[in-house]
Design an enzyme around this catalytic site. Structure first.
Site, short mmCIF file in Angstrom:
data_model
loop_
_atom_site.label_atom_id
_atom_site.label_comp_id
_atom_site.label_asym_id
_atom_site.label_seq_id
_atom_site.Cartn_x
_atom_site.Cartn_y
_atom_site.Cartn_z
N ARG A 57 0.80 -1.22 0.00
CA ARG A 57 0.00 0.00 0.00
C ARG A 57 0.84 1.28 0.00
O ARG A 57 0.57 2.19 -0.77
CB ARG A 57 -0.92 0.04 1.22
CG ARG A 57 -2.20 -0.71 1.01
CD ARG A 57 -2.66 -1.30 2.30
NE ARG A 57 -1.77 -2.41 2.63
CZ ARG A 57 -1.95 -3.67 2.21
NH1 ARG A 57 -3.01 -3.96 1.51
NH2 ARG A 57 -1.10 -4.62 2.50
N THR A 58 1.81 1.35 0.89
CA THR A 58 2.55 2.61 1.00
C THR A 58 3.27 2.91 -0.32
O THR A 58 3.17 4.01 -0.87
CB THR A 58 3.54 2.55 2.18
OG1 THR A 58 2.80 2.19 3.36
CG2 THR A 58 4.22 3.89 2.41
N LYS A 87 26.07 -4.78 -0.93
CA LYS A 87 27.53 -4.74 -1.07
C LYS A 87 28.19 -4.01 0.10
O LYS A 87 29.39 -3.84 0.12
CB LYS A 87 27.92 -4.04 -2.38
CG LYS A 87 27.33 -4.68 -3.62
CD LYS A 87 27.76 -3.88 -4.86
CE LYS A 87 26.98 -4.31 -6.09
NZ LYS A 87 27.17 -3.38 -7.21
N ARG A 109 11.51 3.64 3.04
CA ARG A 109 11.11 2.68 4.09
C ARG A 109 12.33 1.86 4.45
O ARG A 109 13.02 1.35 3.55
CB ARG A 109 9.97 1.78 3.62
CG ARG A 109 9.71 0.66 4.62
CD ARG A 109 8.46 -0.10 4.34
NE ARG A 109 7.28 0.65 4.68
CZ ARG A 109 6.05 0.12 4.74
NH1 ARG A 109 5.87 -1.15 4.45
NH2 ARG A 109 5.02 0.86 5.06
N HIS A 137 5.42 5.86 11.35
CA HIS A 137 4.84 5.77 10.01
C HIS A 137 3.93 6.99 9.84
O HIS A 137 2.71 6.87 9.83
CB HIS A 137 4.06 4.46 9.90
CG HIS A 137 3.79 4.00 8.50
ND1 HIS A 137 3.89 4.83 7.41
CD2 HIS A 137 3.41 2.79 8.02
CE1 HIS A 137 3.58 4.14 6.32
NE2 HIS A 137 3.29 2.90 6.66
#
Ligand code: NCD
Length: 312
Positions: A57-58, A87, A109, A137
């Site tokens: 969703r986000t 890496k 995120r 959030h």
């Protein structure tokens, strides 16, 4: 430069502004003839979505929001695996390099609490926190308030029940910060004992004179509730916290048809989603079930948030 990092940074005027703009966007999005009427607003700008943790969703609502504003969108949905992080590149180096490509905004995120702030410290473009581990959030909380306002009709004088994984849930943490800005808010926390709301949030609520209590009875908590905010038991955070039995905690509080008897018809059930088993499928047909619409509002709210960070 305007970043969106922490729900504590918002004030009621900001939320009112976002709600007002998101209402205009939502009404336009609901109509196929007007859905593309805002493409001139940010045409030529680019949004970069960098996700180190899973998201549907986000990430996608930012994608659609940016498109509806006329922006280009790119990024990676599995940055932990598919970017140079694997890496050994630091988040700071990755952000510095991305900024050299001149995106207009970066949505991040990341599994670590505080990652968005670290990114913002080295970024030359606005950073939007799309979730930082068990931290916050803030765009979800903005969307949650928009949903409450649209579905319940007000943001003050509310009894809000928060159910589920309150310990690792970043959405409930940000939502508490935002609700604390409004008068006459009463919060009832219902969670397995191992997953109770952390003390920092309880202290914050006490300091802001928000009345809250913890309950182990879903039935008692649901009586008189205006909003029931259900969350998923977030198994992925348990690795670090040994001793929590997922099967035991995930079966403790289920919102099912039986529980619906205790809920007023005017109340609304929200959930940031994804749902696992904490809301039974039969609840979807009840008028109180607002969680699918809530996810949909994410596009309009994120259009308003992108517009705000890009306003000069
Ligand atoms: C939430 C999240 O990622 O914090 N989902 C979302 O963004 N809508 C909640 C969850 O994953 O359970």
């Amino acid at each position: 430069m305007r970043h969106i990092l922490d729900a504590r940074d918002f004030d009621v005027d900001f939320i009112a502004h976002i709600n007002e703009r998101a209402c205009i966007f939502q009404d336009a999005l609901d109509n196929p003839n007007t859905r593309n009427s805002f493409r001139h607003l940010q045409s030529g700008s680019v949004l970069l979505n960098i996700f180190y943790q899973p998201s549907t969703r986000t990430r996608l609502s930012f994608f659609f929001a940016a498109h509806r504003l006329g922006m280009g969108v790119d990024g990676t949905e599995n940055a932990g695996q598919f970017s140079s992080a694997i890496k050994g590149e630091s988040l700071e180096d990755s952000v510095r390099v991305m900024c050299e490509y001149h995106p207009d905004v970066i949505v991040l995120r990341h599994p670590e609490k505080g990652a968005a702030k670290r990114a913002a410290a080295v970024s030359s473009v606005p950073i939007i926190n799309g979730g930082d581990g068990a931290g916050q959030h803030p765009t979800q909380a903005t969307l949650d308030l928009f949903t409450i306002n649209r579905e319940v009709g007000r943001l003050e004088d509310l009894t809000v029940v928060m159910v589920g994984d309150l310990r690792y849930g970043r959405t409930v943490r940000s939502l508490c910060y935002l609700l604390a800005k409004y008068p006459n808010i009463r919060i009832r926390f219902v969670s397995p004992p191992q997953l109770r709301m952390k003390n920092d949030i309880k202290r914050y609520l006490a300091k802001h004179r928000v009345s809250f209590k913890e309950s182990t009875s879903l039935k008692k908590a649901l009586k008189g509730a205006d909003v029931v905010y259900v969350t998923r038991i977030q198994r992925e955070y348990f690795e670090a916290a040994k001793g929590i039995d997922y099967d035991e905690v995930s079966s403790m509080f289920i919102l099912d048809e039986k529980a619906m008897q205790w809920l007023d018809v005017k109340s609304r059930i929200l959930h940031p989603l994804p749902r696992v088993n904490e809301i039974a499928l039969e609840v979807d047909d009840y008028p109180q079930a607002a969680y699918i619409r809530q996810a949909g509002y994410g596009v309009a709210v994120r259009m308003a948030l992108i517009e705000w960070v890009l306003a000069t």
